[in-house]
Design a protein around this motif. Structure first.
Motif, short mmCIF file in Angstrom:
data_model
loop_
_atom_site.label_atom_id
_atom_site.label_comp_id
_atom_site.label_asym_id
_atom_site.label_seq_id
_atom_site.Cartn_x
_atom_site.Cartn_y
_atom_site.Cartn_z
N UNK A 55 6.00 3.38 -4.07
CA UNK A 55 5.30 2.89 -5.25
C UNK A 55 4.46 3.98 -5.93
N UNK A 56 3.62 4.66 -5.13
CA UNK A 56 2.63 5.58 -5.69
C UNK A 56 2.83 7.04 -5.30
N UNK A 57 3.71 7.30 -4.33
CA UNK A 57 3.88 8.67 -3.85
C UNK A 57 3.28 8.82 -2.47
N UNK A 58 3.83 9.73 -1.68
CA UNK A 58 3.46 9.84 -0.26
C UNK A 58 2.03 10.31 -0.03
N UNK A 59 1.46 11.03 -0.96
CA UNK A 59 0.13 11.60 -0.74
C UNK A 59 -0.99 10.76 -1.35
N UNK A 60 -0.66 9.57 -1.87
CA UNK A 60 -1.67 8.77 -2.58
C UNK A 60 -2.67 8.13 -1.63
N UNK A 61 -2.19 7.43 -0.60
CA UNK A 61 -3.08 6.74 0.32
C UNK A 61 -2.37 6.53 1.66
N UNK A 62 -3.14 6.65 2.74
CA UNK A 62 -2.64 6.33 4.07
C UNK A 62 -3.10 4.92 4.43
#
Length: 453
Positions: free
Chosen positions: A350-357
């Motif tokens: 949805x937002x990209x791998x580095x957006x939120x863990x």
């Protein structure tokens, strides 16, 4: 399957409800897609999480003002159903004309007060954003523009209550879809200038996208479904206005308390933790609100249908849907928790791998919140439909007091925005227990009254 179908499509009222639900699911499916793609689009549009957090918070805070209609919309909704069931167009026109007059007066008064005091308020301080990032003049422009949007929406939005009363709730979902779609198209196609200009332009676009569909819908409804029942000063009635305000007043107080409980989360996160955390909160909220949003589509046409059934003394119909909604709640709760293991790949897509863990403890808390929220929505719909809402007021009022005490203590001990979500769970869960008991008693009372008549 055939038996189940015939059971729930056995009357014309069933068909009306299910047509509205079916149309709402189709329309809301598109709206969910729009919502899904909106957050990454907004992130790219602003390119700064702090500014995006401020935008979300401004909308959240000023949307509270929509509750300051003194319950006129909900009062009209219930009163109009009764007039239409009795096929009394004169009475219906009195209610509609009086409601528009009262809400118009409220809007004019609130606009005057707002414009008088806004210039003395330091909006940067309220929204916890530095003057170096967004100037005070820009913040003043944005807040004022969103305020104008809400004022117009208060007046024009009365058509939404009318649509509910005439059993055309799916049209309201279509209006929302049009509003969200036009905003998303603008954000995707607009050539970025700078942060402040982007913020100003978006606030103007927001005003147009929200109110133009409402205006067009109002004209169409009074030229078609309610032809000859359009508002007129000749049909102003003190008795009709008093009836709307008396019933609406209780709805209004409940709206205020409920909005303080569920609508203050963004501003509380902003002030206790920081505007950047609002974006993280929004990510979890949007993911776990999807099942609830889908479920509430089934509830949307039910409120006025329940009111209509009460007017017709059809308590067996109300009981049938009360049982059905409880069965569906269990299914939604199961979905809320089953989605947890798949959240990280979903967010990455949805937002990209580095957006939120993804934090799975927070996920479980949010799934619990989503489950409680869905169930309280069911109980509140039936309570509002039969007009028995005093218990809501008591529980919500105590809940407001508890929320702020709990968050103040909770954040001092555990400095994390999830404390805000926990407070909502601890407020809504006891309400669900008490409201269920009260509804069962009310259904028994109404059934006895129906048998006597």
């Amino acid at each position: 399957m055939k038996g189940l179908f015939s059971r729930f499509f056995s009357s014309e009222q069933d068909k009306v409800v299910f047509r509205n639900i079916g149309a709402a699911f189709i329309i809301k499916g598109g709206a969910l897609l729009i919502s899904f793609f909106s957050l990454p689009a907004y992130i790219r549009y602003f390119d700064d999480k702090n500014v995006l957090g401020v935008w979300f918070t401004v909308l959240s805070v000023l949307t509270w003002i929509l509750s300051f209609d003194f319950g006129i919309g909900n009062g009209l909704r219930n009163k109009l159903v009764g007039a239409l069931v009795r096929n009394n167009k004169h009475e219906a026109r009195q209610y509609i004309s009086s409601a528009y007059f009262v809400i118009g007066s409220v809007v004019l008064l609130m606009t005057f007060i707002g414009l008088s005091v806004f210039k003395f308020i330091n909006w940067n301080s309220i929204f916890n954003i530095s003057d170096d990032l967004i100037s005070s003049s820009t913040m003043h422009f944005v807040v004022k523009c969103v305020f104008y949007t809400i004022m117009l929406q208060l007046f024009l939005g009365l058509i939404s209550s009318i649509l509910y009363a005439i059993q055309k709730s799916a049209v309201n979902n279509l209006i929302t879809l049009m509003t969200s779609t036009t905003q998303l198209v603008f954000v995707l196609l607009f050539n970025s200038v700078d942060i402040e200009s982007n913020l100003k332009i978006l606030s103007v676009v927001y005003l147009l996208c929200v109110n133009i569909p409402l205006f067009i819908t109002t004209v169409i409804v009074f030229l078609t479904s309610l032809k000859g029942v359009f508002p007129s000063y000749r049909y102003l009635s003190k008795k009709a206005a008093s009836g709307i305000l008396q019933l609406g007043g209780m709805f209004f107080l409940n709206q205020i308390m409920y909005m303080v409980i569920t609508g203050t989360n963004s501003i509380l996160v902003t002030n206790y933790i920081g505007p950047k955390s609002v974006v993280d909160y929004q990510i979890y909220y949007r993911l776990f609100s999807i099942p609830g949003m889908l479920f509430t589509l089934a509830l949307t046409p039910l409120w006025s249908a329940i009111t209509k059934a009460c007017e017709e003394k059809n308590i067996s119909w109300i009981n049938k849907y009360f049982k059905l909604m409880h069965q569906l709640v269990l299914f939604v709760i199961l979905i809320e928790f089953l989605v947890i293991p798949f959240l990280q790949p979903l967010v990455n897509f949805w937002l990209g791998e580095s957006t939120v863990m993804i934090d799975y403890t927070k996920s479980i808390i949010f799934a619990t919140f989503g489950s409680v929220f869905v169930y309280q929505s069911v109980l509140s719909t039936f309570a509002c439909g039969i007009g028995e809402i005093k218990l809501q007021l008591v529980c919500y009022s105590l809940g407001v007091l508890f929320k702020f005490i709990f968050i103040y203590i909770g954040v001092s001990l555990y400095n994390d925005w999830i404390v805000v979500v926990l407070s909502d769970i601890l407020i809504l869960l006891p309400y669900c227990i008490f409201q269920f008991i009260a509804l069962k008693k009310n259904f028994s009372r109404l059934s006895m009254q129906g048998n006597k008549s």
